[in-house]
Design an enzyme around this catalytic site. Structure first.
Site, PDB file in Angstrom:
ATOM      1  N   GLY A  40       0.855  -1.499  -0.036  1.00 29.19           N
ATOM      2  CA  GLY A  40      -0.055   0.017  -0.008  1.00 29.19           C
ATOM      3  C   GLY A  40       0.779   1.287   0.058  1.00 29.19           C
TER       4      GLY A  40
ATOM      5  CB  CYS B 261       5.285  -4.173   0.300  1.00 27.74           C
ATOM      6  SG  CYS B 261       6.441  -2.639   0.245  1.00 27.74           S
ATOM      7  CE1 TYR B 262       0.731   1.053   5.679  1.00 25.81           C
ATOM      8  CE2 TYR B 262      -0.842  -0.807   5.775  1.00 25.81           C
ATOM      9  CZ  TYR B 262      -0.366   0.456   6.007  1.00 25.81           C
ATOM     10  OH  TYR B 262      -1.223   0.921   7.168  1.00 25.81           O
TER      11      TYR B 262
ATOM     12  CG  HIS C 113       5.652  -5.383  -4.362  1.00 26.85           C
ATOM     13  ND1 HIS C 113       4.447  -5.535  -3.735  1.00 26.85           N
ATOM     14  CD2 HIS C 113       6.229  -4.382  -3.714  1.00 26.85           C
ATOM     15  CE1 HIS C 113       4.255  -4.373  -3.256  1.00 26.85           C
ATOM     16  NE2 HIS C 113       5.228  -3.625  -3.057  1.00 26.85           N
TER      17      HIS C 113
ATOM     18  CD  GLU D 268       2.934  -8.421  -5.354  1.00 26.34           C
ATOM     19  OE1 GLU D 268       2.460  -7.189  -4.875  1.00 26.34           O
ATOM     20  OE2 GLU D 268       3.369  -9.029  -4.664  1.00 26.34           O
TER      21      GLU D 268
ATOM     22  N   GLY E 238     -14.265  -5.804 -31.011  1.00 24.84           N
ATOM     23  CA  GLY E 238     -13.512  -6.504 -31.950  1.00 24.84           C
ATOM     24  C   GLY E 238     -12.285  -7.144 -31.425  1.00 24.84           C
TER      25      GLY E 238
ATOM     26  CB  VAL F 195      -9.018 -11.029 -27.027  1.00 21.60           C
ATOM     27  CG1 VAL F 195      -8.230 -10.105 -25.874  1.00 21.60           C
ATOM     28  CG2 VAL F 195      -9.360 -12.419 -26.268  1.00 21.60           C
ATOM     29  CG  ASP F 196     -10.232  -7.390 -23.239  1.00 18.51           C
ATOM     30  OD1 ASP F 196      -9.414  -8.487 -23.162  1.00 18.51           O
ATOM     31  OD2 ASP F 196      -9.446  -6.208 -22.913  1.00 18.51           O
ATOM     32  CB  SER F 197     -15.635  -6.812 -26.488  1.00 17.36           C
ATOM     33  OG  SER F 197     -14.996  -6.822 -27.545  1.00 17.36           O
TER      34      SER F 197
ATOM     35  CE  LYS G 116      -5.956  -7.237 -23.147  1.00 15.93           C
ATOM     36  NZ  LYS G 116      -7.315  -6.869 -23.910  1.00 15.93           N
TER      37      LYS G 116
END
Length: 511
Positions: A55, A82-83, A169, A171, A224, A226-228, A367
């Site tokens: 954070g 971290c935090y 971190h 991640e 158009g 990939v997400d939608s 994504k």
């Protein structure tokens, strides 16, 4: 289905959801909860483990976010990052002080104990750090597990209570063996077997949409990308013909993109309507130079068009979108204290008066996860590997005012970038590659004559999830071809530059 779950308490880090993302790579289900969630509620959820995120605050600040102290007595394995490490130390009787040397970026860490958190991890690793404080004294019962030049306690552990903490971190992909550290915590210390997969996500997301929509009807904004596309397929899987997809030509698409998308989606056999609203969008964007205003104008215009198209269909209660978590985390505070970076047209850019309810089946995915879902749903590679294109389109790749002339210049320059990137075999290796038109004109010489024309910037980045990105080391020969073609083929641009900034501190898009 009930999955073994790790709860991530969010203290506002831009990387909070990335923690959940990495756990999913390990097939471990996770949920992000507010930092101040009551311990009793957490106990009732029966998590396999708890992670305290990073954070932006200092635990020494007045009003700094804290968790319920009783969380540390639940008897569940805990990992502070971290935090989260500083909070764990401060709460349990350790001492947190300002670091003599702040660490933001790469740091070298040496493992100094046999903590199970570092099982199979090399003794010396490069990590990603982001902190101004350090733990000067660990709480009673903790051992120092790792150290660095600027942090004598870079990691600590109390294995008897299954409490662990890192000042870096794991991640973030820049941390070596970061995924192994998270595997050690989730699969080893917490005992998770890895029962969450993209296949299970598809089934569960379909059921969630079915429950949310009930007997209602949905329109889906189809871009158009990939997400939608994946969002539309999940909604169609859930409610069938009660979905209508709408593709809007917003006037700020790439060269010939509307026609290409129309041909592509005819093969998917989704209920589909096309509308050309380019005149409306360009009229509203005329004279606007502020990036936030551009995004909000585009978000509002999209909703106006969707609502008008939905009205032609009769009663429609829901609007489906392919919103992903990187859109959300940069636009609004989802949980906790995270800072606003910019409004995305489909998140912070949506008007409050919108009448339809949002259906966002992918809202908490990244994504690369969406691409895997697309593969699960049988999408062709041309859908799955398409580079991201921002919803506001070329409006955020033209710095300054959007005019027909500038749009034409950028479209032609961008088409050259795309063509050469594909020819060079780089398209699928890159997260994104595109041209940006700068509001800068400079002197040049062509054919012994003076020119005074625009500058184009080329942006090409490598990334796994869009949360962090590094500029791509494209071959000089490839850059030379791109530059030569743009200057020779696009009358109005006489200079080309290459963007060598990473995210952070820059964003991928220029606006």
């Amino acid at each position: 289905m009930s999955h073994q779950t790790i709860i991530v308490l969010d203290f506002g880090s831009q990387y909070t959801q990335l923690i959940a993302r990495r756990l999913r790579e390990l097939s471990v289900y996770s949920e992000i909860w507010p930092h101040d969630a009551p311990a009793a509620r957490i106990r009732a959820r029966q998590p396999a483990g708890i992670i305290l995120s990073g954070g932006p605050k200092s635990v020494r600040d007045p009003g700094a976010p804290k968790c319920d102290p009783a969380v540390f007595t639940l008897g569940r394995p805990m990992l502070g990052i971290c935090y989260g490490m500083q909070l764990m130390a401060d709460t349990l009787g350790g001492r947190v002080e300002p670091a003599p040397q702040r660490e933001f970026g790469h740091a070298a860490v040496t493992v100094v104990s046999g903590s199970p958190l570092f099982e199979g991890v090399p003794g010396d690793i490069r990590v990603w750090a982001s902190h101004g404080d350090l733990v000067a004294a660990a709480p009673a019962g903790f051992d120092v597990a790792a150290t660095s030049a600027n942090a004598p306690i870079a990691a600590m552990s109390d294995s008897s209570r299954a409490l662990y903490a890192l000042l870096f971190h794991p991640e973030v992909v820049h941390t070596e063996a970061g995924l192994q550290i998270l595997r050690n915590f989730s699969r080893g210390i917490c005992g998770c077997t890895g029962d969450w997969t993209m296949a299970s996500f598809v089934d569960e997301a379909t059921e969630r949409v079915r429950r949310q929509v009930g007997a209602g009807r949905v329109v889906c904004g189809l871009s158009g990308g990939v997400d939608s596309t994946v969002a539309a397929l999940i909604v169609h899987r859930a409610i069938g013909e009660r979905l209508t997809c709408i593709f809007v030509d917003n006037g700020v698409l790439r060269l010939d993109e509307a026609a290409q998308i129309r041909r592509r989606f005819e093969r998917l056999r989704l209920p589909l309507a096309f509308t050309d609203a380019s005149a409306l969008f360009l009229e509203r964007l005329a004279g606007v130079t502020d990036p936030e205003r551009k995004r909000k104008i585009i978000g509002a215009a999209f909703i106006d068009v969707f609502e008008a198209e939905a009205a032609k269909l009769g009663q429609v209660e829901f609007l489906a979108q392919g919103t992903l978590y990187p859109d959300v985390i940069e636009s609004v505070t989802v949980v906790g204290q995270s800072a606003l970076i910019k409004s995305h047209h489909n998140v912070g850019g949506l008007p409050e008066r919108m009448r339809m309810q949002l259906v966002e089946p992918l809202r908490e995915l990244f994504k690369d996860e969406v691409r895997e879902v697309g593969r699960q749903l049988g999408l062709d590679p041309e859908f799955v590997v398409r580079q991201p294109f921002p919803g506001p389109g070329l409006a955020v790749r033209i710095l300054g005012e959007i005019t027909p002339l500038r749009l034409d210049l950028l479209r032609r320059a961008d088409a050259i970038v795309s063509d050469e990137i594909r020819r060079g075999g780089w398209y699928e290796r890159l997260w994104q590659s595109f041209a940006v038109l700068l509001p800068v004109q400079s002197v040049g010489v062509m054919g012994d004559e003076r020119t005074y024309e625009y500058t184009a910037a080329i942006r090409a980045v490598e990334s796994r999830d869009g949360m962090t990105a590094d500029w791509a080391r494209l071959p000089h020969e490839l850059l030379a071809r791109i530059s030569s073609r743009i200057v020779n083929e696009v009358r109005g641009i006489n200079r080309v530059v290459y963007d060598i900034s990473s995210k952070p501190p820059s964003t991928i898009e220029w606006e």
